[in-house]
Motif scaffolding. Structure first.
Motif, PDB file in Angstrom:
ATOM      1  N   SER A  58       0.841  -1.231  -0.014  1.00 21.11           N
ATOM      2  CA  SER A  58       0.045  -0.001  -0.040  1.00 21.11           C
ATOM      3  C   SER A  58       0.903   1.294  -0.199  1.00 21.11           C
ATOM      4  O   SER A  58       2.217   1.209   0.070  1.00 21.11           O
ATOM      5  CB  SER A  58      -0.807  -0.005   1.244  1.00 21.11           C
ATOM      6  N   GLU A  59       0.303   2.419  -0.034  1.00 23.42           N
ATOM      7  CA  GLU A  59       0.935   3.889   0.085  1.00 23.42           C
ATOM      8  C   GLU A  59       1.807   3.608   1.429  1.00 23.42           C
ATOM      9  O   GLU A  59       3.098   4.150   1.405  1.00 23.42           O
ATOM     10  CB  GLU A  59       0.028   4.912  -0.004  1.00 23.42           C
TER      11      GLU A  59
ATOM     12  N   ALA B 170       4.997   2.032   0.719  1.00 24.02           N
ATOM     13  CA  ALA B 170       5.916   2.684  -0.055  1.00 24.02           C
ATOM     14  C   ALA B 170       6.569   4.082   0.653  1.00 24.02           C
ATOM     15  O   ALA B 170       7.857   4.346   0.773  1.00 24.02           O
ATOM     16  CB  ALA B 170       5.239   3.430  -1.146  1.00 24.02           C
ATOM     17  N   GLU B 171       5.815   4.649   1.602  1.00 26.24           N
ATOM     18  CA  GLU B 171       6.025   5.713   2.468  1.00 26.24           C
ATOM     19  C   GLU B 171       7.129   5.271   3.693  1.00 26.24           C
ATOM     20  O   GLU B 171       8.309   5.943   3.843  1.00 26.24           O
ATOM     21  CB  GLU B 171       5.040   6.373   3.211  1.00 26.24           C
TER      22      GLU B 171
ATOM     23  N   ARG C 248       1.297   3.134  -9.993  1.00 27.07           N
ATOM     24  CA  ARG C 248       0.760   4.145  -8.808  1.00 27.07           C
ATOM     25  C   ARG C 248       1.755   3.950  -7.506  1.00 27.07           C
ATOM     26  O   ARG C 248       2.107   4.862  -7.134  1.00 27.07           O
ATOM     27  CB  ARG C 248      -0.707   3.545  -8.390  1.00 27.07           C
ATOM     28  N   LEU C 249       2.091   2.800  -7.133  1.00 24.99           N
ATOM     29  CA  LEU C 249       2.953   2.600  -5.865  1.00 24.99           C
ATOM     30  C   LEU C 249       4.364   3.152  -6.167  1.00 24.99           C
ATOM     31  O   LEU C 249       5.279   3.800  -5.358  1.00 24.99           O
ATOM     32  CB  LEU C 249       2.774   0.911  -5.352  1.00 24.99           C
TER      33      LEU C 249
ATOM     34  N   HIS D 122       4.402   6.788  -6.121  1.00 23.56           N
ATOM     35  CA  HIS D 122       4.103   7.369  -4.585  1.00 23.56           C
ATOM     36  C   HIS D 122       5.417   7.140  -4.174  1.00 23.56           C
ATOM     37  O   HIS D 122       5.799   7.979  -3.104  1.00 23.56           O
ATOM     38  CB  HIS D 122       2.807   6.386  -3.955  1.00 23.56           C
TER      39      HIS D 122
END
Length: 145
Positions: free
Chosen positions: A38-39, A42-43, A104-105, A108
Motif C-alpha cells: 500500500s501507500e 511505499a512511505e 501507482r505505488l 508514490h
C-alpha cells in the motif's frame, strides 16, 4: 515493497537512446511493488532509505545517509525483484502487483522519497530501459517494507 539499493557515484537510465533520468553521488534504487503493498509501505520504504547510513563519514566509516551527503536518487521500477525461482528454471512473477497498481505505488514511492528530502529522478515505468551506473564501494543492499 522490495528494493535493491546501490551506492553510486553516478547512474542514468535511457529509453530508446534518450536519457530519461540520472543522478550523481547517491543511490540507484530498483523498486518493486508486491502483492498486499500500500501507500504506507511505499512511505515506510522511502523513509528507511532516506535515513540508511551507508555513506562514509570523514573517518571512512559508513555513518551518513544519502540526505546527510546531499546526494540524490535514481528510482527505476523493477518488477523482476518479485521473481520466484523456487520451482523450475523459469521465474514466476505472480508476487508482483498488477501493472496499474505497480505504477501507482512506484510513483508514490518516488514522491515519498522526494518528500524525505532526497532529490529524485526516475526511469520510465514499463519501458525497455538501459541502466548505467558506477557502483561505489561496491555497496549493494536489498530492503523491504
Amino acid at each position: 515493497m522490495r528494493a535493491v539499493l546501490q551506492r553510486v557515484t553516478s547512474a542514468r537510465v535511457e529509453v530508446a537512446g534518450e536519457v530519461v533520468g540520472q543522478c550523481g553521488q547517491g543511490l540507484m534504487i530498483l523498486v518493486c511493488a508486491m502483492q498486499g503493498d500500500s501507500e504506507a509501505n511505499a512511505e515506510k520504504l522511502a523513509s528507511r532509505i532516506a535515513k540508511l547510513r551507508i555513506f562514509d563519514d570523514g573517518a571512512g566509516k559508513m555513518n551518513l545517509s544519502v540526505r546527510d551527503i546531499g546526494g540524490s536518487a535514481l528510482v527505476v521500477s523493477q518488477f523482476t525483484l518479485a521473481a520466484d525461482t523456487s520451482r523450475g528454471n523459469r521465474p514466476g512473477f505472480s508476487a508482483a502487483v498488477a501493472p496499474d497498481e505497480g505504477r501507482r505505488l512506484y510513483e508514490h514511492f518516488a514522491q515519498a522519497l522526494a518528500t524525505e528530502g532526497v532529490p529524485v529522478e526516475t526511469g520510465r515505468f514499463a519501458a525497455d530501459m538501459q541502466v548505467s551506473l558506477t557502483n561505489d564501494g561496491p555497496i549493494t543492499i536489498s530492503i523491504e517494507a
